[in-house]
Scaffold this active site. Sequence first.
Site, PDB file in Angstrom:
ATOM      1  N   HIS A  84       0.860  -1.187   0.000  1.00 53.73           N
ATOM      2  CA  HIS A  84       0.000   0.000   0.000  1.00 53.73           C
ATOM      3  C   HIS A  84       0.894   1.235   0.000  1.00 53.73           C
ATOM      4  O   HIS A  84       1.863   1.306   0.759  1.00 53.73           O
ATOM      5  CB  HIS A  84      -0.901  -0.007   1.238  1.00 53.73           C
ATOM      6  CG  HIS A  84      -2.033   0.949   1.175  1.00 53.73           C
ATOM      7  ND1 HIS A  84      -1.872   2.306   1.230  1.00 53.73           N
ATOM      8  CD2 HIS A  84      -3.371   0.743   1.052  1.00 53.73           C
ATOM      9  CE1 HIS A  84      -3.055   2.900   1.155  1.00 53.73           C
ATOM     10  NE2 HIS A  84      -3.983   1.969   1.046  1.00 53.73           N
TER      11      HIS A  84
ATOM     12  N   ARG B  42      -6.677  10.392  -0.101  1.00 51.79           N
ATOM     13  CA  ARG B  42      -6.473  10.876  -1.467  1.00 51.79           C
ATOM     14  C   ARG B  42      -7.795  11.002  -2.216  1.00 51.79           C
ATOM     15  O   ARG B  42      -7.959  11.889  -3.050  1.00 51.79           O
ATOM     16  CB  ARG B  42      -5.510   9.941  -2.211  1.00 51.79           C
ATOM     17  CG  ARG B  42      -4.072  10.078  -1.738  1.00 51.79           C
ATOM     18  CD  ARG B  42      -3.166   9.001  -2.326  1.00 51.79           C
ATOM     19  NE  ARG B  42      -3.276   7.745  -1.603  1.00 51.79           N
ATOM     20  CZ  ARG B  42      -3.225   6.546  -2.161  1.00 51.79           C
ATOM     21  NH1 ARG B  42      -3.069   6.438  -3.469  1.00 51.79           N
ATOM     22  NH2 ARG B  42      -3.317   5.467  -1.427  1.00 51.79           N
TER      23      ARG B  42
END
Length: 609
Positions: free
Chosen positions: A236, A256
Amino acid sequence: MPAYQQFQHDVLVIGAGGAGLRAAIEASAAGVKVGLVCKSLLGKAHTVMAEGGIAAALGTVNQADNWKVHFADTMRGGQYINDWRMAELHAKEAPTCVRELEAWGAVFDRTKEGAILQRNFGGHRYPRLAHVGDRTGLEMIRTLQDHGIHQGIDVHMECTIISLLKAGDRIAGAFGYDRQRGHFLLFHARAIVLATGGIGRAYKITSNSWEYTGDGHALAYNAGADLMDMEFVQFHPTGMVWPPSVAGILVTEGVRGEGGVLRNKEGRRFMFADIPEAYRHQTADNEEEGWRYCQGDKTARRPPELLTRDHVARCIVHEIKSGRGSPHGGVFLDISWIKEKIPNAAEHIKKKLPSMYHQFKQLADIDITTTAMEVGPTTHYIMGGIRVHAESQMSTVPGLFAAGECGCGLHGANRLGGNSLSDLLVFGKRAGKFAADFAKDHSFGTINTDQVESIARWALEPFDRRAASLANGHGPYQIQHELQEKMQELVGIVRSEKEMLAALEEIQKLQQRAKRVVVDGNREYNAGWHTALDLANLFTVSEAITRAALERRESRGGHFREDYPNKDKTFGEFNIVVRRGPSGEMQVARERMPPMPAELKQIIQEQQQ
């Protein structure tokens, strides 16, 4: 022979995360007796760490979304070596599974009109993740647990399974122990569903909890089942890097999705510099368009921070290696900048990302509404796992099923964010249904008591060595630590043949040392003993990852070879399978993928336009 307690269930589900709970609920609804084994406490499964949302083409935010777009996104994210039938089933059935969860009491965030709200996530063309702030996994576990406890499921908490038992070629049961008291437990079962999660604890820096030691992968492998795609480990892009005590803890992609941006130490948004050709027409090439996308502008393209996880992770590593990283060896993830765009930004961030706000405030003394976070790649997920039939989720061993992260096929070379939670629901449900059907059609197999006694003796060996020689023994924690360091260093984000061959040598040396592991004390509450038994599983998955990665001489998705940096079309035509040989050796084979139907190929072509 040590005494052991015996239980009998038609279907035994090993693992009580999202996939295990959903499988247990479905099997119980089919009218069979179900047992559910938890390595931890019920409700404490690692699914709670899946924060961003559940990917399902509900179309509540953008009506252009549908199962065909979701299918195409999943296949492209997986670099087209996914099991296309699993990807099709997943895309078609995920919306129904989310609605089912809603009917059972899941409290999703809502649009102004009252529909389930969906957010943007990496690799998804449209806002597709149904969410509960940034605590979606917790809500899923709560909902499934609350619904499941009324189904008459027998729950065995704080138990670890150390071996599956067979009668001939098919599954007959499982053998394990109670982690609190150390008592051995024997489970008779007509069918077994493995839902044990991932392998993150084979690596030094990981978002995974302590339970993720590859138990299901190793149990299935030792029982004769195939493992597939083990070379594809997802790092990740955004885990915490500071302070060291919390390194690796996940920072959700939802940051994000809500407008957070990645910057290097120079303050530059570096993701704009490397947009893959396959995604160029769907990716914004300027900051303003990227922001409009995060605000729901349906005419805007997504920002490059929302590209697939494998790509974003490699871009971050490139910045760090080029000397443009943050002070503690990461990069900066900034959500506080949105104060330039919207009023009351601090309250907006706290509402949308409550867990992230508290996580950084409590663990790093950082207020994310005013200050950028330091983040870096963390071992998060393995796309590889137990090879299963797409429809039924049964492995190559009759009566043995798998779902969730320990299963394999849906994600191919790289998993899209949010597809994990819908994976748990869709294929947990299918595994439970078909395991119940199998149990109805088969009687209980006869368990070999000599095999059970042999396993019990093996499990107690670390205590027996104590009397022989403490001086020549080895501690389990040290061996696990060294394995994690070697896997991180030699089989991490960037790989090469030389380093992976060295990793195999190190794994073999550590395996020899593990045969001399000494455990002190008794069997009650003995964490050292638990770690000593976990080592066998960690060795199995570490070797499988390394051997599969050596065989795939190309770079694709979560697998990047420094010595083979490009994709090779030939390697896109098969999956790599690992299985146990007749003498116990690990065998690696290439298995050609079945051809995709013309109608599904047409969908992919249409969605690329």
